[in-house]
Design an enzyme around this catalytic site. Structure first.
Site, PDB file in Angstrom:
ATOM      1  N   ALA A  65     120.251 -29.360  84.486  1.00 54.48           N
ATOM      2  CA  ALA A  65     121.970 -28.229  84.154  1.00 54.48           C
ATOM      3  C   ALA A  65     121.335 -27.527  83.149  1.00 54.48           C
ATOM      4  CB  ALA A  65     123.224 -29.061  83.612  1.00 54.48           C
ATOM      5  N   GLY A 110     120.550 -32.677  86.954  1.00 55.68           N
ATOM      6  CA  GLY A 110     121.290 -32.020  87.909  1.00 55.68           C
ATOM      7  C   GLY A 110     119.672 -31.384  88.720  1.00 55.68           C
ATOM      8  N   GLU A 113     119.807 -34.818  90.802  1.00 56.70           N
ATOM      9  CA  GLU A 113     121.343 -34.374  92.309  1.00 56.70           C
ATOM     10  C   GLU A 113     121.776 -33.474  92.775  1.00 56.70           C
ATOM     11  OE1 GLU A 113     122.790 -34.110  87.559  1.00 56.70           O
ATOM     12  OE2 GLU A 113     124.336 -35.714  88.565  1.00 56.70           O
ATOM     13  N   GLU A 133     120.072 -37.798  81.258  1.00 55.57           N
ATOM     14  CA  GLU A 133     121.168 -37.965  80.049  1.00 55.57           C
ATOM     15  C   GLU A 133     122.081 -38.977  79.401  1.00 55.57           C
ATOM     16  OE1 GLU A 133     121.653 -37.233  83.801  1.00 55.57           O
ATOM     17  OE2 GLU A 133     122.370 -35.562  84.525  1.00 55.57           O
TER      18      GLU A 133
HETATM   19  N1  CO8 Z   1     118.238 -26.591  79.936  1.00 55.46           N
HETATM   20  C1  CO8 Z   1     118.214 -24.753  79.499  1.00 55.46           C
HETATM   21  N2  CO8 Z   1     116.903 -24.908  79.305  1.00 55.46           N
HETATM   22  C2  CO8 Z   1     115.622 -25.012  79.815  1.00 55.46           C
HETATM   23  C3  CO8 Z   1     115.617 -26.688  80.362  1.00 55.46           C
HETATM   24  C4  CO8 Z   1     116.934 -26.723  80.715  1.00 55.46           C
HETATM   25  N3  CO8 Z   1     117.832 -28.631  81.110  1.00 55.46           N
HETATM   26  N4  CO8 Z   1     114.860 -27.408  80.825  1.00 55.46           N
HETATM   27  C5  CO8 Z   1     114.075 -26.995  79.885  1.00 55.46           C
HETATM   28  N5  CO8 Z   1     114.315 -25.149  79.684  1.00 55.46           N
HETATM   29  C6  CO8 Z   1     113.821 -24.405  79.007  1.00 55.46           C
HETATM   30  C7  CO8 Z   1     113.071 -25.034  77.284  1.00 55.46           C
HETATM   31  O1  CO8 Z   1     114.454 -25.262  76.707  1.00 55.46           O
HETATM   32  C8  CO8 Z   1     112.208 -23.836  77.227  1.00 55.46           C
HETATM   33  O2  CO8 Z   1     112.911 -22.747  76.752  1.00 55.46           O
HETATM   34  P1  CO8 Z   1     111.352 -21.741  75.626  1.00 55.46           P
HETATM   35  O3  CO8 Z   1     110.509 -21.349  76.545  1.00 55.46           O
HETATM   36  O4  CO8 Z   1     113.436 -20.530  75.743  1.00 55.46           O
HETATM   37  O5  CO8 Z   1     111.758 -22.668  74.446  1.00 55.46           O
HETATM   38  C9  CO8 Z   1     111.928 -23.744  79.059  1.00 55.46           C
HETATM   39  O6  CO8 Z   1     112.416 -24.531  79.245  1.00 55.46           O
HETATM   40  C10 CO8 Z   1     109.999 -24.716  79.039  1.00 55.46           C
HETATM   41  O7  CO8 Z   1     110.529 -25.860  78.555  1.00 55.46           O
HETATM   42  P2  CO8 Z   1     109.764 -26.789  78.011  1.00 55.46           P
HETATM   43  O8  CO8 Z   1     108.738 -25.851  76.573  1.00 55.46           O
HETATM   44  O9  CO8 Z   1     110.090 -27.883  77.116  1.00 55.46           O
HETATM   45  O10 CO8 Z   1     108.269 -28.106  78.712  1.00 55.46           O
HETATM   46  P3  CO8 Z   1     108.122 -28.292  78.515  1.00 55.46           P
HETATM   47  O11 CO8 Z   1     106.590 -28.686  79.590  1.00 55.46           O
HETATM   48  O12 CO8 Z   1     107.643 -29.119  77.461  1.00 55.46           O
HETATM   49  O13 CO8 Z   1     108.510 -29.866  79.124  1.00 55.46           O
HETATM   50  C11 CO8 Z   1     110.213 -30.970  80.107  1.00 55.46           C
HETATM   51  C12 CO8 Z   1     109.131 -29.775  79.571  1.00 55.46           C
HETATM   52  C13 CO8 Z   1     109.898 -32.194  79.570  1.00 55.46           C
HETATM   53  C14 CO8 Z   1     111.282 -30.898  81.865  1.00 55.46           C
HETATM   54  C15 CO8 Z   1     111.166 -30.659  79.055  1.00 55.46           C
HETATM   55  O14 CO8 Z   1     111.602 -29.091  79.518  1.00 55.46           O
HETATM   56  C16 CO8 Z   1     112.713 -31.011  78.910  1.00 55.46           C
HETATM   57  O15 CO8 Z   1     113.022 -32.574  78.234  1.00 55.46           O
HETATM   58  N6  CO8 Z   1     113.361 -30.079  79.548  1.00 55.46           N
HETATM   59  C17 CO8 Z   1     115.246 -30.889  79.437  1.00 55.46           C
HETATM   60  C18 CO8 Z   1     115.818 -31.898  80.256  1.00 55.46           C
HETATM   61  C19 CO8 Z   1     116.545 -32.795  80.312  1.00 55.46           C
HETATM   62  O16 CO8 Z   1     117.068 -32.962  79.608  1.00 55.46           O
HETATM   63  N7  CO8 Z   1     117.718 -31.994  81.726  1.00 55.46           N
HETATM   64  C20 CO8 Z   1     118.693 -32.816  81.971  1.00 55.46           C
HETATM   65  C21 CO8 Z   1     120.494 -31.648  81.885  1.00 55.46           C
HETATM   66  S1  CO8 Z   1     121.426 -32.323  81.516  1.00 55.46           S
HETATM   67  C22 CO8 Z   1     121.882 -32.515  82.922  1.00 55.46           C
HETATM   68  O17 CO8 Z   1     121.311 -31.957  83.818  1.00 55.46           O
HETATM   69  C23 CO8 Z   1     123.002 -32.856  83.552  1.00 55.46           C
HETATM   70  C24 CO8 Z   1     123.662 -32.675  84.597  1.00 55.46           C
HETATM   71  C25 CO8 Z   1     125.352 -32.517  85.222  1.00 55.46           C
HETATM   72  C26 CO8 Z   1     126.207 -31.592  84.477  1.00 55.46           C
HETATM   73  C27 CO8 Z   1     127.471 -31.869  84.166  1.00 55.46           C
HETATM   74  C28 CO8 Z   1     128.237 -30.530  84.294  1.00 55.46           C
HETATM   75  C29 CO8 Z   1     129.014 -31.033  83.155  1.00 55.46           C
END
Ligand code: CO8
Length: 258
Positions: A65, A110, A113, A133
């Site tokens: 998400a 997400g 999911e 999460e």
């Molecule tokens: N949300 C928003 N932006 C994101 C997300 C995300 N989930 N994942 C990556 N991005 C963005 C980064 O911020 C970055 O943006 P910018 O270039 O502007 O800084 C861009 O995408 C590229 O990402 P990275 O530079 O981080 O890329 P890497 O190759 O270094 O890393 C990863 C890749 C490991 C996937 C890393 O991006 C990461 O850890 N992302 C987050 C993963 C995460 O925690 N996901 C779970 C989110 S919570 C969720 O999904 C809950 C679902 C249920 C929600 C219920 C509703 C309430």
């Protein structure tokens, strides 16, 4: 509806839906859910589409998400955002046609999911899976607490949900999270091949397999068997799909489905 995030291509009865927001690793925002709901309605109303495939562009299927959109939500908004996603992903299961996830890269939170809301999953060997999460002080909100244990069993589900660890495609295959792993450059060809195989089968039979199997998971064994018998019977009789399929076998010809 005009799509900003999703790209839809329909070829030979197969609808390919690409999530196209690679700059944010296809993170799921409100706009995504609006577009996906519209895609589900549009594809469901198109009798020519036999199978739907969902994939991501760039190095992610979906990295979760959209954290930037979620960060300032209050409890009520958090619950509402969760329900929106649950409804959208549940609607994939309610579609009559099969929905396949073609998993090309990061499939986190997400994103996993969404993949689990599809009927089955084919992955690139480079894909990575996780429910991170808890690292954000959250729990899943789009039904991973329910779907993951049903798919892989309680131990592997709780391991992924409690550690937030990422696993590779081979481990995902081992625990039954994905059904097949192929080299990245072969992913879309393989998924297309599988989609074409399914599209060549009795269309009503395929839809009933999905409906009865899914419904069975939500009911008890006896009720599920009742439903199976009913739906099995519905494929017999003059002019039925079963009649055509069985006659074609006996006459050593290809069936002609309606
Ligand atoms: N949300 C928003 N932006 C994101 C997300 C995300 N989930 N994942 C990556 N991005 C963005 C980064 O911020 C970055 O943006 P910018 O270039 O502007 O800084 C861009 O995408 C590229 O990402 P990275 O530079 O981080 O890329 P890497 O190759 O270094 O890393 C990863 C890749 C490991 C996937 C890393 O991006 C990461 O850890 N992302 C987050 C993963 C995460 O925690 N996901 C779970 C989110 S919570 C969720 O999904 C809950 C679902 C249920 C929600 C219920 C509703 C309430």
């Amino acid at each position: 509806m005009e799509y900003n995030i999703l790209k839809i291509e329909i070829t030979d009865g197969i609808a390919l839906v690409t999530i196209n927001r690679p700059e944010a690793l296809n993170a799921l925002n409100t706009r995504f859910f609006q577009e996906m709901d519209d895609v589900v309605d549009t594809i469901s109303a198109n009798p020519d589409v036999k199978v739907m495939v969902i994939t991501g562009s760039g190095k992610a299927f979906v990295a979760g998400a959209d954290i930037a959109e979620m960060v300032n939500k209050n409890p009520e908004e958090g619950t509402a955002f969760s329900k929106t996603g649950q409804n959208t992903f549940n609607s994939l299961g309610k579609m009559e046609i099969p929905v396949i996830a073609a998993i090309n890269g990061f499939t986190l939170g997400g994103g996993l999911e969404l993949a689990m809301g599809c009927d089955f999953r084919i992955a690139s060997s480079k894909a990575k899976f996780g429910q991170p999460e808890v690292s954000l002080g959250l729990i899943p909100g789009y039904a991973a607490t329910q779907r993951l244990s049903r798919l892989v069993g309680l131990g592997d589900a709780l391991f992924l949900l409690m550690t937030g660890d990422m696993i590779g495609a081979d481990d995902a295959l081992r625990i039954g999270l994905v059904q097949k792993v192929v080299e990245p450059e072969e992913l879309m060809d393989e998924v297309n091949k599988i989609a074409k195989t399914i599209a060549s089968k009795g269309p009503q039979a395929v839809r009933k397999v999905k409906a009865v199997t899914s419904e069975g998971l939500l009911s008890d064994f006896k009720a599920g068997c009742e439903l199976e018998a009913e739906q099995f019977g519905s494929l017999f009789g003059s002019g039925s799909e079963g009649e055509e399929g069985m006659k074609a076998f006996l006459e050593k010809r290809k069936p002609e489905w309606k």
